[in-house]
Write an enzyme that holds these catalytic residues in place. Structure first.
Site, PDB file in Angstrom:
ATOM      1  N   GLU A  14       0.787  -1.164   0.018  1.00 23.03           N
ATOM      2  CA  GLU A  14       0.144  -0.021  -0.206  1.00 23.03           C
ATOM      3  C   GLU A  14       1.095   1.383  -0.067  1.00 23.03           C
ATOM      4  O   GLU A  14       1.827   1.198   0.837  1.00 23.03           O
ATOM      5  CB  GLU A  14      -0.860   0.068   1.329  1.00 23.03           C
ATOM      6  CG  GLU A  14      -2.134  -0.406   1.090  1.00 23.03           C
ATOM      7  CD  GLU A  14      -3.222  -0.337   2.511  1.00 23.03           C
ATOM      8  OE1 GLU A  14      -2.893   0.815   3.210  1.00 23.03           O
ATOM      9  OE2 GLU A  14      -3.747  -1.095   2.647  1.00 23.03           O
ATOM     10  N   ASP A  67      -6.180   9.873   9.532  1.00 20.78           N
ATOM     11  CA  ASP A  67      -4.940   9.522   9.905  1.00 20.78           C
ATOM     12  C   ASP A  67      -4.502  10.119  11.116  1.00 20.78           C
ATOM     13  O   ASP A  67      -4.769  11.379  11.569  1.00 20.78           O
ATOM     14  CB  ASP A  67      -3.751   9.938   8.875  1.00 20.78           C
ATOM     15  CG  ASP A  67      -3.869   8.749   7.548  1.00 20.78           C
ATOM     16  OD1 ASP A  67      -3.892   7.712   7.884  1.00 20.78           O
ATOM     17  OD2 ASP A  67      -4.162   9.302   6.709  1.00 20.78           O
ATOM     18  N   TYR A 124     -11.082  -4.171   2.878  1.00 27.08           N
ATOM     19  CA  TYR A 124     -10.312  -3.839   4.108  1.00 27.08           C
ATOM     20  C   TYR A 124     -11.075  -3.600   5.345  1.00 27.08           C
ATOM     21  O   TYR A 124     -11.766  -2.438   5.319  1.00 27.08           O
ATOM     22  CB  TYR A 124      -9.501  -2.306   3.541  1.00 27.08           C
ATOM     23  CG  TYR A 124      -8.415  -1.974   4.567  1.00 27.08           C
ATOM     24  CD1 TYR A 124      -8.642  -1.922   5.994  1.00 27.08           C
ATOM     25  CD2 TYR A 124      -7.226  -1.351   3.882  1.00 27.08           C
ATOM     26  CE1 TYR A 124      -7.682  -1.321   6.653  1.00 27.08           C
ATOM     27  CE2 TYR A 124      -6.244  -0.936   4.789  1.00 27.08           C
ATOM     28  CZ  TYR A 124      -6.423  -0.904   5.997  1.00 27.08           C
ATOM     29  OH  TYR A 124      -5.432  -0.256   7.061  1.00 27.08           O
TER      30      TYR A 124
END
Ligand SMILES: Cc1ncc(COP(=O)(O)O)c(C=O)c1O
Lengths: 405, 278
Positions: free
Chosen positions: B51, B62, B177
């Site tokens: 990734e 994040d 995911y």
């Protein structure tokens, strides 16, 4: 006709602007919020409570005041001030906070978070959180904490926890990033009170609707005073909530001209400004597509404004749409023009406006003198300037014999 | 029917009865040259799927580690074009390891969606993970990507309930995911029991391989989670190695070192549990 009122569509879009560009973690909650908000809009009990708090707690309706001396001073259009600075906590921000906190209660949320720039939204959020007995965390950029000290102290007195945000430039955009991070982490129990007409759907529409009380009152008040609608409306635009609130109830009255004033900083040509429409391009940030200050690679660039509440590199998506449709004219005022208008308002009317609001007044200074007395111009006096004493002293200190920091 | 690199990768791992090790690094972190060395050494160190983060100025999903990585990359002059070029040059030496670009929509939108997909396909990119594009916005990038043969990897999260799951799985491809905790990257570690039941639940609704990520830092965690998932993703822990290194050489050494440890543990994890089960 209704070409502007039925937006956004079911996907939260105003034309191509708006939408729900958020992490999957937040999607179920955002969809739930949308349902709850739609229900609340049509729920007489919710509307009764909202009206009650807007009246007895916020102090609405706010006056529509004929600014006789300002009108004389500029020697043109008749200037009316919509006195949002007289609301509890000193700005329009609380109109929205009351609405959202009632929703938070209804949804059973246990914790309130918010971002703030000038601190007016932070203070309004901390206030309603205190009133409803909910713990409250406010994210505020470190730069803004520095330049809006009085509001930081107010929020603390109201029992809010202030989290300084040092990432990026430590201003509103970074505070919003941090609030979004808190939200995805505490999605079960937390309600995020966004302070302007931005963010993922339904926020832009919901905040607009809560702020539309400004325009509805203005309409009634102007008809009472003058027997007709105003000719023009002027408001400053950060994210754009005070402007949308004033404009929206007039959006389908083509004779009413609307002017949104962006922060021009050191001048739009200088690159140091916060004028997303006049100096930006479309992009996707903070959950919606809108005009942004960014480089050609899609990296968001820093906004610059003397006013913390306008220092944001984006703008609400509905403004982006109204801009492209040409329904609203968007101009900008520089830091210096705002400071000049700030002083004129203090001296002529005995009203100390917020630096954000001073941008709207700067446009009035340019426009009013060119218009006849019959022209009825309404300016949204979105907030009072007590919070800005330090910044203004810093910029004008010499003139008043105040020692600069 | 031609298979994709991701399909071939997962098929091979199924044969070996082990999960994939997926690494996350931000392109251009800490600088272009070191980032290139880091990338090129990943397969050798034991990574199965790469990734590669496209740095963005405002990475809302994040935590601090990846925020700082993005800043380092942008300060070093990283751009979308340079990220695509990195992959193109990697593909000159490696044609088997799948590469998935991960990031936020705005840099892709500003590059131009069609132009981006054309260049990404040409560079040898296999999939995209775009954090701020939920299925409600599939027409923006997910559907166009499919036309270019690029998988659109969807995130499922602890807040994805039964009502929403079909929507999430709808146009998903490549793999799913599973975001182990509600939160940002680099946050708290997930509890394996809850995770295992979440993954089992997901399997009933999709044939796609299921990767688990967010909060996985150590070889032990990777082994535990690798027993019941098809892939484990490690990001912030690798990115931290870069932050804590004093020199580029040290960054490369530390990252590849941690990757080797993780690789060893995902290779052994099911064998260990089989033995335990006996
Ligand atoms: C008094 C005042 N006016 C205007 C603004 C700008 O926000 P908006 O454009 O959402 O009205 C702020 C924001 O802090 C404010 O405090």
């Amino acid at each position: 006709m209704n070409q502007f009122v039925n937006l956004p569509d079911a996907n939260g879009l105003f034309g191509s602007f708006g939408g729900r560009f958020v992490a999957e973690t937040l999607m179920p909650l955002i969809l739930e919020l949308q349902d709850e908000y739609t229900a609340a809009k049509n729920d007489p009990e919710f509307q009764r409570q909202l009206a009650y708090f807007q009246g007895d707690y916020v102090g609405r309706p706010s006056p529509l005041y004929f600014a006789e001396r300002l009108t004389e001073h500029f020697g043109g259009a008749s200037i009316y001030l919509k006195r949002e600075e007289l609301n509890h906590t000193g700005a329009h921000k609380i109109n929205n906070c009351i609405g959202q906190v009632l929703l938070a209660k209804q949804m059973g949320k246990k914790r309130i978070i918010a971002e703030t720039g000038a601190g007016m939204h932070g203070v309004a959020t901390a206030t309603v959180a205190a009133r409803f007995g909910l713990p409250c965390v406010i994210y505020m950029g470190a730069t803004d904490i520095e330049r809006q000290q009085p509001n930081v102290f107010r929020m603390k007195l109201l029992g809010a926890e202030i989290v300084p945000v040092t990432s990026g430039t430590g201003t509103l955009k970074d505070a919003m990033n941090e609030a979004l991070r808190d939200w995805v982490t505490n999605v079960d129990d937390t309600f995020y009170i966004i302070g302007t007409v931005a963010g993922p759907h339904p926020y832009p529409a919901m905040v607009r609707d809560f702020q539309a009380v400004i325009g509805h009152e203005t309409r009634t008040q102007m008809i009472e005073k003058q027997g007709r609608l105003p000719d023009s409306l002027v408001a400053c635009v950060g994210g754009g909530s005070n402007a949308m609130g004033l404009f929206y109830p007039f959006i389908n009255d083509p004779a009413v001209k609307m002017i949104g004033v962006e922060a021009g900083g050191k001048g739009v040509k200088s690159g140091l400004h916060a004028a997303s429409l006049n100096g930006g391009t479309p992009g996707v940030l903070h959950g919606n597509r809108t005009y942004l200050l960014q480089n050609e690679d899609g990296q968001i660039t820093d906004a610059h404004s003397i006013s913390a509440g306008l220092d944001y590199p984006g703008i609400g998506p509905e403004h982006a749409w109204l801009y492209e449709q040409g329904r609203v004219e968007y101009v900008s005022a520089t830091d210096d023009e705002a400071l000049e208008a700030f002083q004129i308002c203090c001296r002529q009317e005995g009203i100390i406006p917020a630096l954000e609001t001073a941008h709207a007044l700067a446009e009035v200074a340019k426009r009013a003198p060119t218009l006849p007395r019959e022209h009825l111009m309404v300016v949204n006096l979105s907030g009072r300037g007590d919070k800005d004493m330090m910044s203004v002293a810093h910029h004008l200190g010499d003139k008043f014999g105040v020692k600069n920091r | 029917m031609t298979t994709t690199r991701l399909e071939r990768c997962f098929a091979a791992l199924k044969q070996q009865n082990r999960p994939a090790l997926v690494s996350y690094l931000t392109a251009g972190d800490p600088d272009a040259e070191t980032s290139r060395r880091l990338l090129h050494g990943l397969p050798e160190a034991g990574v199965d799927i790469i990734e590669l983060g496209m740095p963005f100025s405002d990475p809302m999903a994040d935590g601090p580690a990846i925020q700082k990585a993005a800043l380092r990359a942008l300060e070093g002059g990283q751009t979308q074009a340079k990220t695509l070029e990195m992959v193109r040059s990697f593909r000159e030496q490696n044609s088997t390891t799948p590469i998935v670009l991960m990031g936020y929509y705005n840099p892709i939108y500003c590059y131009g969606v069609e132009r981006f997909l054309t260049d990404a396909a040409k560079a040898g990119i296999d999939g995209l993970i775009v954090v701020d594009l939920p299925p409600e916005h599939d027409e923006e990038l997910c559907q166009p990507a499919a036309k270019h043969g690029i998988d659109f990897i969807r995130l499922a999260t602890p807040t994805t309930d039964a009502k929403r799951l079909p929507k999430v799985l709808g146009n998903a491809s490549g793999f799913i995911y599973y975001v182990s905790v509600a939160g940002v990257t680099g946050g708290s570690a997930p509890t394996p029991e809850r995770l295992e039941s979440a993954v089992r639940e997901l399997r009933e609704h999709t044939e796609l391989p299921i990767a688990v990520g967010f909060g996985i830092r150590t070889a032990e965690q990777a082994a535990t989670i690798g027993r019941f998932s098809d892939a484990v993703v490690v990001g912030s822990a690798l990115v931290d190695c870069i932050e804590h290194a004093n020199t580029p050489d040290e960054a490369v050494e530390r990252v590849h070192g941690l990757v080797s440890e993780l690789a060893e543990s995902v290779r052994a994890c099911r064998k260990a549990s089989e033995r335990q089960a006996c």
